[in-house]
Design an enzyme around this catalytic site. Structure first.
Site, mmCIF file in Angstrom:
data_model
loop_
_atom_site.group_PDB
_atom_site.id
_atom_site.type_symbol
_atom_site.label_atom_id
_atom_site.label_comp_id
_atom_site.label_asym_id
_atom_site.label_seq_id
_atom_site.Cartn_x
_atom_site.Cartn_y
_atom_site.Cartn_z
ATOM 1 N N CYS A 264 0.830 -1.209 0.000
ATOM 2 C CA CYS A 264 0.000 0.000 0.000
ATOM 3 C C CYS A 264 0.867 1.263 0.000
ATOM 4 O O CYS A 264 1.500 1.575 -0.993
ATOM 5 C CB CYS A 264 -0.971 -0.037 1.179
ATOM 6 S SG CYS A 264 -2.400 1.044 0.961
ATOM 7 N N GLN A 268 3.916 2.758 -2.735
ATOM 8 C CA GLN A 268 4.112 4.106 -3.262
ATOM 9 C C GLN A 268 5.502 4.639 -2.883
ATOM 10 O O GLN A 268 6.137 5.343 -3.680
ATOM 11 C CB GLN A 268 3.006 5.014 -2.721
ATOM 12 C CG GLN A 268 1.616 4.601 -3.194
ATOM 13 C CD GLN A 268 0.501 5.085 -2.300
ATOM 14 O OE1 GLN A 268 0.720 5.854 -1.364
ATOM 15 N NE2 GLN A 268 -0.719 4.634 -2.571
ATOM 16 N N HIS A 354 -3.703 -5.169 0.214
ATOM 17 C CA HIS A 354 -3.496 -5.651 1.578
ATOM 18 C C HIS A 354 -3.517 -7.173 1.639
ATOM 19 O O HIS A 354 -4.570 -7.781 1.816
ATOM 20 C CB HIS A 354 -4.580 -5.087 2.502
ATOM 21 C CG HIS A 354 -4.434 -3.633 2.801
ATOM 22 N ND1 HIS A 354 -4.111 -3.145 4.042
ATOM 23 C CD2 HIS A 354 -4.551 -2.547 1.993
ATOM 24 C CE1 HIS A 354 -4.037 -1.820 4.004
ATOM 25 N NE2 HIS A 354 -4.304 -1.432 2.753
ATOM 26 N N GLU A 356 -2.630 -9.074 3.989
ATOM 27 C CA GLU A 356 -2.909 -9.638 5.315
ATOM 28 C C GLU A 356 -4.364 -10.083 5.450
ATOM 29 O O GLU A 356 -4.711 -10.844 6.349
ATOM 30 C CB GLU A 356 -2.546 -8.636 6.417
ATOM 31 C CG GLU A 356 -3.574 -7.571 6.714
ATOM 32 C CD GLU A 356 -3.701 -6.522 5.632
ATOM 33 O OE1 GLU A 356 -4.760 -5.892 5.529
ATOM 34 O OE2 GLU A 356 -2.715 -6.324 4.883
#
Length: 380
Positions: A264, A268, A354, A356
């Site tokens: 995420c 960047q 994500h 996770e």
């Protein structure tokens, strides 16, 4: 910013957008006023994980699922120490939660944490408006905070924009802490907290990794003091263009050729460290049903997202960077947004979503195994 009082959850409430659009409903959670960037999340479940995700700092989240709060609130599923959203917008809140794990209602938890919300509005119309006009500044006002419409619009328009906002230090840990490996310890990872979710170090710990979670302001000396086999950069809120400190730290890690994984905000940061730019998406990707293709395997994953900015990197070629060749490894199938980067000449990669999976599908769990493989290769 939020100011609120407890109780009176059936008070009138209004949601005011910066372009003058107004939605009227009833108060949900705390009563008062709050400001933030209005965004929508398309997840059909997982509202507790959404609300406690630090990446939602200073955002008013609109739930596109019509019924919210059915499973109440428990003491196990929080992804951080508190609710981070500035406000919450729902259509039909549950009157009575029903789940064996629930300790209290979502409404009660919003009140306890002074989160101002609104219910009973047409969230489908609001979502369509945000898709057409883009995410924008907004305010929720309820009870005595309601004033003349023109005054409320003016107050919303006076709020800061998300573009240019530096927020990651607001949500990050101030002190280093350690998540021990589950079972035999195989590796040590230094995780830079830019807004990390609790499930992320847990997923690494399940793979035998001892995770040292460091503040966003950690120096390169502090990172390498833990003798890491790999370095991880987490998700987080705000504009990556403001994150010069994390970019400098990642650059130092890349110079040492330590295995590196970012998600995420970390994706960047890697983009910036490689020399690519970043830009703000019109309305972003938020939810647990976003289709992404892993271009290295051809596999299509359904993934969990929460980002309003993206990396500007070419999809059709391998790029030359100061750290060797880099390519876009993952791409969103809805709009061709860059969803992952990898270096071809040293062990570093990242994804924009994500893995996770809290809440969300488990399609991307293999990425933690890929990180383990990089560390195994480096050790060998």
């Amino acid at each position: 910013m939020t100011t609120s009082t407890r109780g009176a959850t059936k008070a009138p409430a209004v949601l005011v957008l910066e372009d003058g659009r107004i939605f009227r409903g009833r108060a949900y959670g705390a009563v008062g006023e709050t400001f933030g960037e209005a965004v929508f999340s398309t997840g059909m479940t997982g509202y507790q994980e959404t609300l406690t995700d630090p990446s939602y700092d200073r955002q008013i989240v609109v739930a596109t699922a019509p019924q919210i709060g059915n499973t109440g609130w428990n003491d196990e599923d929080d992804e951080s120490r508190r609710i981070w959203v500035s406000g919450y917008v729902v259509r039909d809140p549950a009157r009575v939660p029903s789940n064996w794990r629930a300790k209290r209602s979502l409404d009660d938890e919003l009140v306890a944490q002074d989160v101002v919300g609104i219910s009973g509005i047409d969230t489908r119309a609001l979502t369509r408006h945000l898709r057409e006009r883009g995410s924008m500044r907004a305010g929720i006002f309820s009870g005595e905070a309601i004033a003349a419409e023109s005054e409320l619009v003016t107050r919303v328009q006076a709020q800061p924009h998300m573009k240019g906002a530096s927020l990651y230090e607001e949500v990050a840990t101030k002190e280093t802490y350690v998540v021990p490996a589950v079972g035999e310890k195989k590796f040590t990872v230094a995780a830079i907290d830019l807004g990390i979710k609790g499930m992320t170090p847990h997923r690494m710990a399940q793979r035998g990794i001892e995770v040292h979670v460091l503040p966003a302001t950690a120096s390169v000396d502090e990172v390498y003091a833990v003798e890491p086999d790999g370095v991880f950069f987490s998700n987080g809120p705000g504009d990556p263009a403001t994150a010069d400190g994390p970019v400098a730290l990642m650059t130092a890690v890349l110079e040492r050729k330590t295995p590196l994984f970012g998600i995420c905000f970390g994706n960047q940061i890697l983009g910036r460290a490689l020399g690519f730019g970043t830009y703000k998406l019109k309305y972003g990707h938020r939810g647990i049903n976003q289709p992404v293709q892993d271009r290295t395997t051809g596999k299509v994953e359904v993934t969990a997202h929460n980002h309003g900015f993206a990396v500007d990197a070419p999809l059709d070629k391998v790029s030359e960077t100061k750290f060797g060749r880099a390519e876009v490894s993952h791409v969103c199938l809805n709009d061709d947004v860059v969803e992952g980067l990898q270096l071809l000449d040293q062990p570093a990669f990242s994804v924009q979503y994500h893995p996770e999976a809290a809440a969300g599908p488990h399609d991307a769990a293999y990425l933690f195994d890929r990180f383990v493989s990089l560390m195994e290769g480096q050790r060998a």
